[in-house]
Scaffold this motif. Structure first.
Motif, PDB file in Angstrom:
ATOM      1  N   MET A  85      26.466  40.886  29.734  1.00 21.55           N
ATOM      2  CA  MET A  85      26.537  42.144  30.473  1.00 21.55           C
ATOM      3  C   MET A  85      26.659  41.931  31.989  1.00 21.55           C
ATOM      4  N   ARG A  86      26.151  40.801  32.469  1.00 17.19           N
ATOM      5  CA  ARG A  86      26.202  40.533  33.913  1.00 17.19           C
ATOM      6  C   ARG A  86      26.169  39.027  34.118  1.00 17.19           C
ATOM      7  N   LEU A  87      27.336  38.418  34.164  1.00 18.52           N
ATOM      8  CA  LEU A  87      27.421  36.971  34.316  1.00 18.52           C
ATOM      9  C   LEU A  87      28.075  36.639  35.647  1.00 18.52           C
ATOM     10  N   GLU A  88      27.414  35.779  36.393  1.00 21.84           N
ATOM     11  CA  GLU A  88      27.935  35.398  37.709  1.00 21.84           C
ATOM     12  C   GLU A  88      29.182  34.534  37.556  1.00 21.84           C
ATOM     13  N   VAL A  89      30.139  34.758  38.413  1.00 22.37           N
ATOM     14  CA  VAL A  89      31.360  33.958  38.416  1.00 22.37           C
ATOM     15  C   VAL A  89      31.033  32.558  38.911  1.00 22.37           C
ATOM     16  N   GLU A  90      31.412  31.534  38.152  1.00 20.19           N
ATOM     17  CA  GLU A  90      31.084  30.157  38.497  1.00 20.19           C
ATOM     18  C   GLU A  90      32.066  29.603  39.531  1.00 20.19           C
ATOM     19  N   SER A  91      31.538  28.785  40.427  1.00 19.99           N
ATOM     20  CA  SER A  91      32.385  28.142  41.440  1.00 19.99           C
ATOM     21  C   SER A  91      32.575  26.664  41.169  1.00 19.99           C
ATOM     22  N   GLY A  92      31.934  26.153  40.107  1.00 21.41           N
ATOM     23  CA  GLY A  92      32.069  24.752  39.737  1.00 21.41           C
ATOM     24  C   GLY A  92      32.022  24.588  38.241  1.00 21.41           C
ATOM     25  N   GLY A  93      32.429  23.422  37.749  1.00 25.71           N
ATOM     26  CA  GLY A  93      32.421  23.165  36.319  1.00 25.71           C
ATOM     27  C   GLY A  93      33.713  23.595  35.647  1.00 25.71           C
ATOM     28  N   LYS A  94      33.747  23.475  34.312  1.00 31.23           N
ATOM     29  CA  LYS A  94      34.990  23.734  33.589  1.00 31.23           C
ATOM     30  C   LYS A  94      35.374  25.207  33.604  1.00 31.23           C
ATOM     31  N   ASN A  95      34.403  26.091  33.838  1.00 27.93           N
ATOM     32  CA  ASN A  95      34.707  27.519  33.892  1.00 27.93           C
ATOM     33  C   ASN A  95      34.775  28.048  35.326  1.00 27.93           C
ATOM     34  N   ALA A  96      34.924  27.152  36.281  1.00 30.04           N
ATOM     35  CA  ALA A  96      35.022  27.578  37.684  1.00 30.04           C
ATOM     36  C   ALA A  96      36.219  28.516  37.857  1.00 30.04           C
ATOM     37  N   HIS A 102      35.538  39.046  42.670  1.00 28.41           N
ATOM     38  CA  HIS A 102      34.193  39.628  42.630  1.00 28.41           C
ATOM     39  C   HIS A 102      33.165  38.556  42.268  1.00 28.41           C
ATOM     40  N   GLY A 103      31.898  38.877  42.495  1.00 32.34           N
ATOM     41  CA  GLY A 103      30.845  37.902  42.236  1.00 32.34           C
ATOM     42  C   GLY A 103      30.378  37.847  40.798  1.00 32.34           C
ATOM     43  N   TYR A 104      30.612  38.937  40.049  1.00 34.02           N
ATOM     44  CA  TYR A 104      30.182  38.999  38.656  1.00 34.02           C
ATOM     45  C   TYR A 104      31.346  39.466  37.780  1.00 34.02           C
ATOM     46  N   TRP A 105      31.369  38.939  36.555  1.00 33.58           N
ATOM     47  CA  TRP A 105      32.384  39.359  35.597  1.00 33.58           C
ATOM     48  C   TRP A 105      32.024  40.720  35.014  1.00 33.58           C
ATOM     49  N   PRO A 106      33.000  41.527  34.658  1.00 33.76           N
ATOM     50  CA  PRO A 106      32.693  42.723  33.875  1.00 33.76           C
ATOM     51  C   PRO A 106      32.164  42.318  32.503  1.00 33.76           C
ATOM     52  N   ASN A 130      51.758  41.255  32.719  1.00 35.44           N
ATOM     53  CA  ASN A 130      51.418  41.965  33.959  1.00 35.44           C
ATOM     54  C   ASN A 130      50.024  41.628  34.467  1.00 35.44           C
ATOM     55  N   PHE A 131      49.170  41.144  33.578  1.00 40.29           N
ATOM     56  CA  PHE A 131      47.789  40.850  33.942  1.00 40.29           C
ATOM     57  C   PHE A 131      47.655  39.457  34.551  1.00 40.29           C
ATOM     58  N   THR A 132      46.555  39.261  35.270  1.00 39.76           N
ATOM     59  CA  THR A 132      46.232  37.952  35.835  1.00 39.76           C
ATOM     60  C   THR A 132      45.507  37.100  34.793  1.00 39.76           C
ATOM     61  N   TYR A 133      45.899  35.841  34.692  1.00 35.63           N
ATOM     62  CA  TYR A 133      45.239  34.911  33.773  1.00 35.63           C
ATOM     63  C   TYR A 133      44.144  34.154  34.525  1.00 35.63           C
ATOM     64  N   TYR A 134      42.970  34.048  33.864  1.00 32.82           N
ATOM     65  CA  TYR A 134      41.853  33.300  34.434  1.00 32.82           C
ATOM     66  C   TYR A 134      41.554  32.089  33.545  1.00 32.82           C
ATOM     67  N   ASN A 135      40.654  31.243  33.996  1.00 35.03           N
ATOM     68  CA  ASN A 135      40.447  29.955  33.338  1.00 35.03           C
ATOM     69  C   ASN A 135      39.721  30.045  32.007  1.00 35.03           C
ATOM     70  N   ASN A 136      38.891  31.062  31.837  1.00 35.99           N
ATOM     71  CA  ASN A 136      38.146  31.219  30.589  1.00 35.99           C
ATOM     72  C   ASN A 136      38.676  32.421  29.823  1.00 35.99           C
ATOM     73  N   GLU A 137      38.965  32.222  28.548  1.00 42.65           N
ATOM     74  CA  GLU A 137      39.603  33.281  27.769  1.00 42.65           C
ATOM     75  C   GLU A 137      38.705  34.492  27.549  1.00 42.65           C
ATOM     76  N   ASP A 138      37.388  34.276  27.394  1.00 39.78           N
ATOM     77  CA  ASP A 138      36.489  35.390  27.110  1.00 39.78           C
ATOM     78  C   ASP A 138      36.294  36.288  28.336  1.00 39.78           C
ATOM     79  N   THR A 139      36.056  35.659  29.490  1.00 38.97           N
ATOM     80  CA  THR A 139      35.906  36.461  30.707  1.00 38.97           C
ATOM     81  C   THR A 139      37.217  37.151  31.056  1.00 38.97           C
ATOM     82  N   GLY A 142      37.635  40.211  29.068  1.00 43.23           N
ATOM     83  CA  GLY A 142      36.727  41.220  29.623  1.00 43.23           C
ATOM     84  C   GLY A 142      37.327  41.924  30.828  1.00 43.23           C
ATOM     85  N   VAL A 143      37.971  41.165  31.700  1.00 41.25           N
ATOM     86  CA  VAL A 143      38.635  41.761  32.870  1.00 41.25           C
ATOM     87  C   VAL A 143      39.781  42.658  32.420  1.00 41.25           C
ATOM     88  N   TRP A 144      40.587  42.166  31.508  1.00 43.15           N
ATOM     89  CA  TRP A 144      41.748  42.935  31.043  1.00 43.15           C
ATOM     90  C   TRP A 144      41.343  44.259  30.402  1.00 43.15           C
TER      91      TRP A 144
END
Length: 230
Positions: A85-96, A102-106, A130-139, A142-144
């Motif tokens: 429900m409220r996961l901080e966006v990582e700046s390091g590691g495989k899911n960086a 934004h600071g948190y994922w939807p 049309n959407f932006t692709y991010y490094n982790n499929e689950d997050t 969630g954005v999409w």
């Protein structure tokens, strides 16, 4: 390049979808989108689609039974699974993720099992370019879907990654630290044979220490988020 073992699996059982992608971690977002797109293009009659992971044992009969019990089949607005429900966006590691502004994922569903309506799969398919692709499929999903009007049904008892065993649980994974620590094919076969013998997917080894650690981790997680929300 598709491995010979996978080619043999496809030729023997015809139960595997091979996408035109190199199979490595950073391609998981496109792999998941490719899966949703394939269902839209090739299957016209389905109502729901469930995404799971390769290291998950899924009790299909119980999944169907619970879907009917919860009366989800006729509703096109339900996103069913276990959610962050409220996961901080990582700046390091495989899911960086350095490109998300934004600071948190939807809110988003954990990858080991979540169900969407075909209408949502069509939405993903039609907007994938049309959407932006991010490094982790689950997050990323969630954005999409954050702008799509969905009712989130957060159900960690049925879609659980822990090794405790509530009676209404649908699926069972080995307690994981990373995706590579999930159920092996050998363990999956053992679970399947136990499932056939017991008609019950709750049959992982009951390790008391691991249960205590899992319970403590859940308590600390809930306390942290309770204090954070205050």
């Amino acid at each position: 390049m598709v491995s010979l073992k996978i080619k043999k699996e496809v030729e023997t059982y015809n139960d595997m979808l091979v996408l035109p992608l190199v199979d490595f971690y950073r391609n998981l977002p496109r792999k998941v989108v490719g899966f949703y797109s394939w269902t839209v293009r090739n299957i016209s009659s389905y109502k729901k689609v469930l995404k799971t992971d390769v290291d998950v044992f899924l009790d299909i009969p119980r999944l169907w039974k619970e879907t009917l019990k919860l009366e989800f089949l006729e509703r096109d607005d339900i996103w069913w699974g276990s959610f962050f429900m409220r996961l901080e966006v990582e700046s390091g590691g495989k899911n960086a993720e350095l490109n998300y502004p934004h600071g948190y994922w939807p809110k988003f569903a954990r990858g080991h099992g979540n169900m969407l309506d075909r209408a949502v799969a069509i939405y993903i398919h039609e907007n994938k370019d049309n959407f932006t692709y991010y490094n982790n499929e689950d997050t990323m999903i969630g954005v999409w879907l954050s702008k799509y009007k969905l009712t989130i049904y957060d159900d960690p008892d049925r879609f659980s990654q822990d090794n405790h065993c509530p009676g209404k649980q649908i699926m069972k994974t080995h307690p994981v630290i990373s995706i590579h620590d999930g159920l092996t094919s050998e363990k999956m076969l053992v679970l399947y044979n136990q499932w056939k013998a017991n008609n019950n997917s709750c049959f992982l080894e009951k390790n008391i220490l691991s249960r205590l650690i899992s319970t403590l981790g859940t308590i600390l997680y809930n306390v942290f988020h309770h204090l954070w929300d205050k």
